[in-house]
Design a protein around this motif. Structure first.
Motif, PDB file in Angstrom:
ATOM      1  N   ALA A 295       9.426 -23.359   2.368  1.00 28.57           N
ATOM      2  CA  ALA A 295       8.189 -23.401   2.417  1.00 28.57           C
ATOM      3  C   ALA A 295       7.711 -22.077   1.949  1.00 28.57           C
ATOM      4  O   ALA A 295       6.548 -21.839   2.336  1.00 28.57           O
ATOM      5  N   ASN A 296       8.110 -21.401   3.385  1.00 28.10           N
ATOM      6  CA  ASN A 296       7.895 -19.512   2.898  1.00 28.10           C
ATOM      7  C   ASN A 296       8.345 -19.263   3.159  1.00 28.10           C
ATOM      8  O   ASN A 296       9.476 -18.888   2.702  1.00 28.10           O
ATOM      9  N   PRO A 297       7.897 -18.115   1.306  1.00 22.97           N
ATOM     10  CA  PRO A 297       8.622 -16.898   0.319  1.00 22.97           C
ATOM     11  C   PRO A 297       8.065 -15.543   1.624  1.00 22.97           C
ATOM     12  O   PRO A 297       8.207 -16.001   2.793  1.00 22.97           O
ATOM     13  N   LYS A 298       9.462 -15.146   1.200  1.00 21.66           N
ATOM     14  CA  LYS A 298       9.604 -13.774   1.416  1.00 21.66           C
ATOM     15  C   LYS A 298       8.282 -13.063   1.005  1.00 21.66           C
ATOM     16  O   LYS A 298       8.334 -13.187  -0.097  1.00 21.66           O
ATOM     17  N   VAL A 299       7.652 -12.184   2.122  1.00 24.57           N
ATOM     18  CA  VAL A 299       6.656 -11.363   1.901  1.00 24.57           C
ATOM     19  C   VAL A 299       7.236 -10.290   2.561  1.00 24.57           C
ATOM     20  O   VAL A 299       6.997 -10.048   3.723  1.00 24.57           O
ATOM     21  N   SER A 300       7.003  -8.998   2.087  1.00 20.94           N
ATOM     22  CA  SER A 300       6.514  -7.390   2.588  1.00 20.94           C
ATOM     23  C   SER A 300       4.956  -7.264   2.311  1.00 20.94           C
ATOM     24  O   SER A 300       4.884  -6.963   1.095  1.00 20.94           O
ATOM     25  N   TRP A 301       5.463  -6.577   3.378  1.00 16.89           N
ATOM     26  CA  TRP A 301       3.830  -5.853   2.625  1.00 16.89           C
ATOM     27  C   TRP A 301       4.099  -3.932   3.705  1.00 16.89           C
ATOM     28  O   TRP A 301       5.022  -4.016   4.341  1.00 16.89           O
ATOM     29  N   LYS A 302       2.452  -3.466   3.980  1.00 15.42           N
ATOM     30  CA  LYS A 302       3.128  -2.415   3.731  1.00 15.42           C
ATOM     31  C   LYS A 302       1.746  -1.430   4.750  1.00 15.42           C
ATOM     32  O   LYS A 302       0.751  -2.982   4.119  1.00 15.42           O
ATOM     33  N   MET A 303       2.171  -1.335   5.887  1.00 15.07           N
ATOM     34  CA  MET A 303       0.324  -0.795   6.513  1.00 15.07           C
ATOM     35  C   MET A 303       0.688   0.250   7.408  1.00 15.07           C
ATOM     36  O   MET A 303       1.575   0.731   7.502  1.00 15.07           O
ATOM     37  N   THR A 304      -0.512   1.029   7.381  1.00 12.54           N
ATOM     38  CA  THR A 304      -1.119   2.018   7.183  1.00 12.54           C
ATOM     39  C   THR A 304      -2.252   2.458   8.748  1.00 12.54           C
ATOM     40  O   THR A 304      -2.776   1.181   9.157  1.00 12.54           O
ATOM     41  N   SER A 305      -1.953   3.322   9.641  1.00  8.76           N
ATOM     42  CA  SER A 305      -2.589   3.570  10.777  1.00  8.76           C
ATOM     43  C   SER A 305      -3.243   4.383  10.512  1.00  8.76           C
ATOM     44  O   SER A 305      -2.674   5.401   9.841  1.00  8.76           O
ATOM     45  N   THR A 306      -4.062   4.557  11.492  1.00  8.93           N
ATOM     46  CA  THR A 306      -5.041   6.038  12.059  1.00  8.93           C
ATOM     47  C   THR A 306      -3.982   6.548  12.714  1.00  8.93           C
ATOM     48  O   THR A 306      -3.947   7.857  12.549  1.00  8.93           O
ATOM     49  N   TYR A 307      -3.111   6.752  13.121  1.00  7.21           N
ATOM     50  CA  TYR A 307      -2.347   6.724  14.679  1.00  7.21           C
ATOM     51  C   TYR A 307      -1.393   7.266  14.059  1.00  7.21           C
ATOM     52  O   TYR A 307      -0.545   6.735  13.759  1.00  7.21           O
ATOM     53  N   THR A 308      -0.473   8.069  15.145  1.00 10.09           N
ATOM     54  CA  THR A 308       1.503   8.213  14.924  1.00 10.09           C
ATOM     55  C   THR A 308       1.403   7.916  16.715  1.00 10.09           C
ATOM     56  O   THR A 308       1.045   7.968  17.667  1.00 10.09           O
ATOM     57  N   PRO A 309       2.656   7.958  16.174  1.00 10.73           N
ATOM     58  CA  PRO A 309       3.505   7.793  17.545  1.00 10.73           C
ATOM     59  C   PRO A 309       3.559   8.745  19.119  1.00 10.73           C
ATOM     60  O   PRO A 309       3.494   8.557  20.227  1.00 10.73           O
ATOM     61  N   SER A 310       2.537   9.888  18.654  1.00  8.46           N
ATOM     62  CA  SER A 310       2.298  11.141  19.519  1.00  8.46           C
ATOM     63  C   SER A 310       1.277   9.957  20.668  1.00  8.46           C
ATOM     64  O   SER A 310       1.100  10.644  21.701  1.00  8.46           O
TER      65      SER A 310
END
Length: 366
Positions: free
Chosen positions: A29-44
């Motif tokens: 019922a739920n298809p495969k969906v792949s998204w990209k997400m960007t952030s203002t921040y970094t792992p620091s």
């Protein structure tokens, strides 16, 4: 006895079988969906960036792996302050940021994060959830092809790091200061020269003398950035950020193509990740502040004259903007009416309790 035992085992097997059959049906019922997400921040900056990681993890796990979101730190796909445009034009499907960074596009966006002498974290949550906050913000972000979701709060922030003491409003004049959003407009009326600089550039700018002062968030993040090494005086409170809400932006076209189950997962995952962000700051700011003071930071409260001058300047700017921007006035009137309605309760209950407890704890240590 044997018959009852057999029936019990058979029943358990039927339940297990039902569960086993349920997973493939849901997957279909739920298809495969792949998204990209960007952030203002970094792992620091762990609390901020890790909340985005938590969101992506929750989405994938709640969807059984069918809905995955790959997170990119600020600067990898787009600059840290490019999140709104990237989501709006569908360069990425979603992004994490603070909306007051986009003050230059429309100052009304600041209400989605923080405005001077505004709501604290719990009040902000209440305005967004029980008041008209989310409705008004959704109307605003729709003009940018974005569906917005609140995704956490830093709580009340500090007033920043200064190379010299701030004793009077006059000491603010000519100060080159990193700040963001509406705060810069108000501080400029007090003679400050505001600079909006991404997190990664804050330390070198202060170290080289390009900046005289910096405000970012609070002890946890300020310690990570090492600001105590290049500025001595640490002021409080950050009157321009009684709280600061983070947001998830989702491109409306991408969002509308999702199954309802995935839309619901986004709503739930933003709440979970957002709660984790606030508790992270609440749990760790105190110990980070102790370490900062131990390493040489000098704590100072803004003098009352400075606070009063700032409050008066904020009200002047608010009136100017309400006269100039109808959308700003619409949100301002609603936001401030909510603030004025709930603040007396917080003063009566929360304020009196907190004040007494701090006095009592100090007395007990004598």
């Amino acid at each position: 006895m044997q018959r009852r035992s057999f029936l019990k085992k058979a029943g358990m097997g039927a339940v297990a079988g039902t569960a086993a059959l349920g997973a493939p049906v849901m997957a279909q019922a739920n298809p495969k969906v792949s998204w990209k997400m960007t952030s203002t921040y970094t792992p620091s900056l762990p609390p901020l960036y890790s909340s985005a990681q938590t969101f992506c993890k929750m989405v994938e796990e709640a969807s059984g792996g069918n809905f995955s979101i790959r997170l990119y730190p600020g600067g990898e796909i787009v600059p840290g302050f490019g999140v709104m445009d990237a989501v709006s034009n569908n360069t990425v499907e979603c992004g994490q940021t603070a909306s007051y960074y986009f003050y230059g596009k429309d100052p009304t966006f600041c209400f989605d994060t923080a405005v001077p002498f505004g709501l604290n974290a719990r009040q902000m949550n209440a305005w967004m959830d029980q008041g008209d906050g989310l409705k008004l913000m959704r109307e605003l972000f729709a003009t940018r092809n974005i569906v917005n979701f609140p995704m956490g709060n830093t709580g009340t922030q500090m007033g920043g790091w200064y190379r010299k003491e701030i004793k009077t409003p006059e000491d603010l004049k000519g100060l080159k200061m990193r700040t963001a959003g509406f705060a810069g407009e108000v501080l400029s009326r007090l003679g400050v020269v505001p600079q909006q600089i991404p997190p990664g550039d804050i330390y070198p700018s202060l170290e080289k003398g390009t900046l005289d002062a910096v405000e970012f968030v609070g002890p946890v993040d300020d310690e990570k950035l090492g600001l105590q090494k290049v500025a001595k005086y640490y002021y409080y409170p950050g009157w321009w950020e009684g709280s600061a809400q983070l947001s998830l932006y989702v491109n409306d076209g991408a969002y509308n193509q999702l199954p309802k189950q995935y839309q619901a997962i986004i709503a739930m995952a933003t709440r979970y990740a957002g709660q984790q962000l606030l508790t992270d700051y609440d749990a760790h700011n105190a110990s980070a502040l102790r370490r900062l003071v131990a390493s040489g930071a000098v704590l100072r409260a803004f003098p009352l004259d400075v606070m009063n001058a700032s409050f008066d300047a904020a009200n002047i700017v608010y009136k100017e903007f309400c006269d100039k921007y109808p959308q700003f006035k619409k949100v301002f009137d609603n936001y401030m009416a909510f603030r004025d309605e709930v603040s007396p309760w917080f003063r009566l209950a929360e304020g009196s309790y907190d004040n007494y407890l701090n006095v009592a704890l100090a007395r007990a240590k004598k």
